[in-house]
Design a protein around this motif. Structure first.
Motif, PDB file in Angstrom:
ATOM      1  N   THR A 134      53.145  19.596  23.005  1.00 36.21           N
ATOM      2  CA  THR A 134      53.498  18.808  21.829  1.00 36.21           C
ATOM      3  C   THR A 134      53.075  17.350  21.999  1.00 36.21           C
ATOM      4  N   LYS A 135      53.024  16.616  20.889  1.00 35.52           N
ATOM      5  CA  LYS A 135      52.721  15.185  20.942  1.00 35.52           C
ATOM      6  C   LYS A 135      53.759  14.454  21.788  1.00 35.52           C
ATOM      7  N   PHE A 136      55.008  14.862  21.656  1.00 36.14           N
ATOM      8  CA  PHE A 136      56.091  14.268  22.436  1.00 36.14           C
ATOM      9  C   PHE A 136      55.842  14.479  23.925  1.00 36.14           C
ATOM     10  N   GLU A 137      55.405  15.685  24.275  1.00 35.39           N
ATOM     11  CA  GLU A 137      55.139  16.004  25.672  1.00 35.39           C
ATOM     12  C   GLU A 137      53.951  15.208  26.205  1.00 35.39           C
ATOM     13  N   LYS A 138      52.896  15.070  25.393  1.00 35.54           N
ATOM     14  CA  LYS A 138      51.729  14.298  25.805  1.00 35.54           C
ATOM     15  C   LYS A 138      52.096  12.839  26.037  1.00 35.54           C
ATOM     16  N   ARG A 139      52.941  12.293  25.166  1.00 37.72           N
ATOM     17  CA  ARG A 139      53.377  10.905  25.334  1.00 37.72           C
ATOM     18  C   ARG A 139      54.170  10.753  26.624  1.00 37.72           C
ATOM     19  N   GLY A 140      55.027  11.728  26.911  1.00 36.74           N
ATOM     20  CA  GLY A 140      55.798  11.676  28.148  1.00 36.74           C
ATOM     21  C   GLY A 140      54.917  11.747  29.377  1.00 36.74           C
ATOM     22  N   GLU A 141      53.870  12.580  29.323  1.00 36.89           N
ATOM     23  CA  GLU A 141      52.955  12.684  30.462  1.00 36.89           C
ATOM     24  C   GLU A 141      52.244  11.363  30.720  1.00 36.89           C
ATOM     25  N   ARG A 142      51.874  10.668  29.644  1.00 32.47           N
ATOM     26  CA  ARG A 142      51.219   9.362  29.803  1.00 32.47           C
ATOM     27  C   ARG A 142      52.151   8.356  30.452  1.00 32.47           C
ATOM     28  N   LEU A 143      53.437   8.524  30.227  1.00 32.65           N
ATOM     29  CA  LEU A 143      54.436   7.617  30.813  1.00 32.65           C
ATOM     30  C   LEU A 143      54.880   8.077  32.201  1.00 32.65           C
ATOM     31  N   GLY A 144      54.294   9.181  32.676  1.00 31.73           N
ATOM     32  CA  GLY A 144      54.624   9.670  34.010  1.00 31.73           C
ATOM     33  C   GLY A 144      55.797  10.615  34.065  1.00 31.73           C
TER      34      GLY A 144
END
Length: 235
Positions: A213-223
């Motif tokens: 999900t977009k939420f998951e991708k954003r979290g991955e970018r934040l580590g």
């Protein structure tokens, strides 16, 4: 009745819910989708036990998702896995409206939705041994220790869920909170009737069928990490 400050022990205790009902405002498109598609794609708690074959007009593996949010990943799965039927449960009407809108735009006929409490839906509407896969993705972790009892992943819930899953069926969980992942692992490790092939850590690689999900991708970018747990119901 309560007299002289004495608690009336006859009053039934309220069940602790794993969600907070946030009504939210539906967009005009979501409202129109509700009006147009709910009569065919909506399922209701009041209607009681369903016959999946009658609901979908065919016999196919049945996937059940609890708490689909705005429904984007559920829509993607229903599109990719057209050989399966999907039932999603979500208490927030805007999310259900968005799912119905996407379903209508994609012309899907293998997807149905409840706008009700998933625990009650399981108890009253889902036949035993009818689910081939159950999904709970990124449920509310209820961070504060005093709220941990509100987490949906509890031993009692797992044992309520187990009869609904067919032998060899899968129970798939995912979370981006490590403490909740550890809690899930503790509950599932002690749950009778389930096994996992990922015995070294208990955590599984993300299956290809679960979209990112977009939420998951954003979290991955934040580590932020993401933990998947995949358990099979033993026959």
């Amino acid at each position: 009745m309560i007299e002289d400050g004495i608690k009336d022990e006859r009053r039934p205790l309220r069940r602790i819910r794993s969600f907070v009902l946030r009504t939210g405002r539906m967009t005009k498109g979501q409202e129109l989708a509700y009006e147009r598609y709910w009569p065919d794609a909506g399922l209701q708690l009041a209607d009681g036990m369903i016959d999946p074959e009658a609901v979908f007009g065919r016999r196919a593996p049945l996937v059940f998702e609890i708490g689909f949010g705005m429904g984007q990943s559920l829509l993607e799965m229903a599109q990719r896995e057209s050989d399966k039927d999907f039932i999603g449960v979500e208490v927030h009407r805007p999310g259900v409206g968005r799912l119905l809108m996407g379903m209508g735009e994609a012309g899907l006929n293998n997807l149905r939705a409840y706008c009700d409490d998933a625990v009650e839906v399981l108890q009253q509407c889902i036949p035993d041994a009818s689910l081939n896969r159950v999904q709970i993705y990124f449920p509310d972790p209820w961070h504060k220790k005093k709220h941990h009892k509100r987490r949906i992943l509890q031993s009692a819930f797992v044992q309520q869920l187990r009869p609904k899953i067919a032998g060899g069926g899968m129970f798939h969980m995912a979370t981006d909170w490590q403490a909740y992942a550890e809690h899930m692992l503790e509950v599932m490790s002690a749950a009778p009737g389930f096994t996992t092939e990922f015995t070294e850590t208990g955590y599984a690689p993300r299956p290809d069928y679960r979209p990112i999900t977009k939420f998951e991708k954003r979290g991955e970018r934040l580590g932020h990490g993401v933990w998947d747990l995949l358990y099979k119901k033993t026959p």
